[in-house]
Structure formats: C-alpha cells, structure tokens
Motif scaffolding. Structure first.
Motif, PDB file in Angstrom:
ATOM      1  N   LEU A  20     -49.044  56.711  54.342  1.00 19.72           N
ATOM      2  CA  LEU A  20     -48.377  56.491  53.057  1.00 19.72           C
ATOM      3  C   LEU A  20     -46.974  57.091  53.043  1.00 19.72           C
ATOM      4  CD1 LEU A  20     -51.316  56.999  50.519  1.00 19.72           C
ATOM      5  CD2 LEU A  20     -50.365  54.868  51.427  1.00 19.72           C
ATOM      6  N   THR A  21     -46.784  58.192  53.777  1.00 20.46           N
ATOM      7  CA  THR A  21     -45.452  58.787  53.884  1.00 20.46           C
ATOM      8  C   THR A  21     -44.493  57.809  54.562  1.00 20.46           C
ATOM      9  OG1 THR A  21     -46.357  61.034  53.997  1.00 20.46           O
ATOM     10  CG2 THR A  21     -44.110  60.728  54.796  1.00 20.46           C
ATOM     11  N   VAL A  26     -44.158  60.108  48.559  1.00 20.60           N
ATOM     12  CA  VAL A  26     -44.071  61.560  48.763  1.00 20.60           C
ATOM     13  C   VAL A  26     -45.462  62.131  48.513  1.00 20.60           C
ATOM     14  CG1 VAL A  26     -42.998  63.717  48.038  1.00 20.60           C
ATOM     15  CG2 VAL A  26     -41.676  61.588  48.018  1.00 20.60           C
ATOM     16  N   MET A  27     -46.084  62.625  49.578  1.00 19.16           N
ATOM     17  CA  MET A  27     -47.499  62.977  49.520  1.00 19.16           C
ATOM     18  C   MET A  27     -47.733  64.484  49.410  1.00 19.16           C
ATOM     19  SD  MET A  27     -49.020  60.044  49.675  1.00 19.16           S
ATOM     20  CE  MET A  27     -50.711  60.662  49.891  1.00 19.16           C
ATOM     21  N   GLN A  28     -48.716  64.837  48.586  1.00 12.72           N
ATOM     22  CA  GLN A  28     -49.306  66.174  48.580  1.00 12.72           C
ATOM     23  C   GLN A  28     -50.803  65.982  48.769  1.00 12.72           C
ATOM     24  OE1 GLN A  28     -48.157  68.789  45.272  1.00 12.72           O
ATOM     25  NE2 GLN A  28     -46.626  67.265  44.696  1.00 12.72           N
ATOM     26  N   ALA A 123     -37.453  54.020  44.383  1.00 12.30           N
ATOM     27  CA  ALA A 123     -37.164  54.719  45.623  1.00 12.30           C
ATOM     28  C   ALA A 123     -37.722  56.129  45.574  1.00 12.30           C
ATOM     29  CB  ALA A 123     -35.646  54.783  45.842  1.00 12.30           C
ATOM     30  N   ALA A 124     -38.192  56.585  46.717  1.00 11.01           N
ATOM     31  CA  ALA A 124     -38.641  57.964  46.807  1.00 11.01           C
ATOM     32  C   ALA A 124     -37.440  58.869  46.580  1.00 11.01           C
ATOM     33  CB  ALA A 124     -39.253  58.227  48.179  1.00 11.01           C
ATOM     34  N   PRO A 125     -37.639  60.064  46.081  1.00  8.47           N
ATOM     35  CA  PRO A 125     -36.505  60.913  45.742  1.00  8.47           C
ATOM     36  C   PRO A 125     -35.688  61.322  46.953  1.00  8.47           C
ATOM     37  CG  PRO A 125     -38.576  62.116  45.574  1.00  8.47           C
ATOM     38  CD  PRO A 125     -38.926  60.688  45.763  1.00  8.47           C
ATOM     39  N   ALA A 137     -37.423  58.216  51.453  1.00  7.61           N
ATOM     40  CA  ALA A 137     -37.835  56.815  51.608  1.00  7.61           C
ATOM     41  C   ALA A 137     -37.323  56.228  52.916  1.00  7.61           C
ATOM     42  CB  ALA A 137     -37.341  55.987  50.425  1.00  7.61           C
ATOM     43  N   ARG A 138     -36.094  56.538  53.262  1.00  6.58           N
ATOM     44  CA  ARG A 138     -35.478  55.964  54.461  1.00  6.58           C
ATOM     45  C   ARG A 138     -35.726  56.800  55.703  1.00  6.58           C
ATOM     46  NH1 ARG A 138     -29.343  54.742  53.169  1.00  6.58           N
ATOM     47  NH2 ARG A 138     -29.511  53.824  55.255  1.00  6.58           N
TER      48      ARG A 138
END
Length: 221
Positions: A20-21, A26-28, A123-125, A137-138
């Motif tokens: 998923l990352t 953004v995973m916890q 977008a991911a932060p 994200a990138r």
C-alpha cells in the motif's frame, strides 16, 4: 491518504504495508487494539482485523465509532454472513474477507472515501524539513533542490519516520513494516539503512535516534 492497519499477524502486515505504501498511501500499523483510539484522529481510514490478541475487533469497531467518524474497513478471516453483518452493524463502512487481492482492498478504500464525499485520489502528503522535501506519493526525496536516489527499503524507513511528523517511530514498527519481522539480522540491517540515509541525505540530524525506542524526524540540520 493516511491509513492505520490494525493487524496482529506480522506476515500479513509485512506484505500489506509495503504494497500500500508503494501505491501512495501513508501507512501506520498496530499489532493489537492498544493505542488505536488515540491514533484514529490522525488517519483517514482504519483497516481493522477482528481477531486481535487483546480485544475483539467488533468491540473495538464500536469503540472507534464512539469517538470518531473515521472510515473503517474490516479485513478479517471471519467470512460468515453473521460475522459480516455484525461488523457492519458495529460501524464498519465495508467488510473484506481474507484472503483478498491488494487491488480490491485499494479500490474499496477509494470507494469508501468517495461515498463520504472525500477525494479518493488525493496526493499523499509532502513532508518538508528545511531544504529537505519528502514526497511520499512519488517516492522522491529532494535535498537543496537535488533529487537523492534511495533504495526501496531506505525510502520506506524514511517515509515511516517522516509520516510520524515528529512522533517517535519505534524500531519494532519499522522492522515489522519494512522487513516483515524482527530479528538480529534485520535489526543490524536497520542500523545500516539509517546510517546510509544520513550519509546520502547529508543531513545527519534529520533522523534522530531515540535511544532504546526508535527514531523521529529531526531538524535536518
């Protein structure tokens, strides 16, 4: 998109978190119900296993719903109709039975976000510390305007620390989420990866060591 995975199986988490990352989330991860209620306010989606060691997942789902409106997707091996009905009535937004395909899980996460009127492809932060820019994200890190090439594991370690935004990221969490399990060899490898990151980034203070606990994002000086 910030996702909290509540999963006690290290093998499942070790495969799912990197997958998923790589897709920009953004995973916890927490291996039990302890600490979940304190973290739900800082994430967009909770992926909740029901077979936790310290609390029944259905009970935890009700507790989450009592304190937060965060999206909850149950991911469980309990596949009977009664189990699914119980999970949904406890407040889950969706229910996915193990084993499942990662792409289906991602699609369900996006669908839940859409139904709630939230952007599914946000977008991911981007985390910025001084002249260091970490695009989660990138999978890109820029220092003083120049892109720094990192290996997959190096970026995953840095992303976990950066996503915590100053909170301590434990060694146990990093080992579980990047290596999939904990052991002496993996622990030594983590030390090497952190040292290499500090050298490549040219910012030794960016990743601070919290002795006996783990790491946190520093000032980057």
């Amino acid at each position: 998109m910030r996702v909290l995975l509540v999963e006690d199986d290290d093998r499942v988490a070790g495969a799912l978190v990197p997958a998923l990352t790589r897709r920009g989330l953004v995973m916890q991860r927490l291996p039990s119900g302890a600490g979940v209620l304190e973290r739900v306010h800082d994430v967009d989606v909770v992926l909740l296993d029901l077979g936790l060691p310290d609390v029944d997942g259905v009970v935890l789902c009700r507790q989450i719903r009592s304190v937060s409106d965060v999206a909850v997707i149950v991911v469980s091996a309990r596949g009977e109709v009664d189990d699914r009905v119980q999970g949904l009535r406890a407040g889950a937004d969706d229910y996915l039975v193990k084993p499942y395909d990662v792409e289906e899980l991602l699609a369900r996460v996006e669908a839940v976000r859409r139904r709630r009127g939230e952007p599914s492809s946000a977008a991911a932060p981007v985390v910025e510390v001084g002249d260091v820019r970490i695009d989660l994200a990138r999978h890109e890190v820029v220092v003083a305007g120049a892109v720094v090439a990192l290996s997959r594991k190096e970026f995953q370690v840095l992303a976990l620390v950066a996503a915590a935004r100053g909170a301590v990221c434990s060694r146990e969490q990093v080992l579980n989420e990047v290596w999939g399990h904990r052991g002496a060899a993996e622990s030594r490898s983590l030390d090497v990866h952190v040292a290499t990151l500090r050298t490549k980034l040219g910012r030794p203070a960016l990743i601070e060591t919290v002795r006996g606990v783990g790491y946190r994002l520093g000032g980057g000086g």
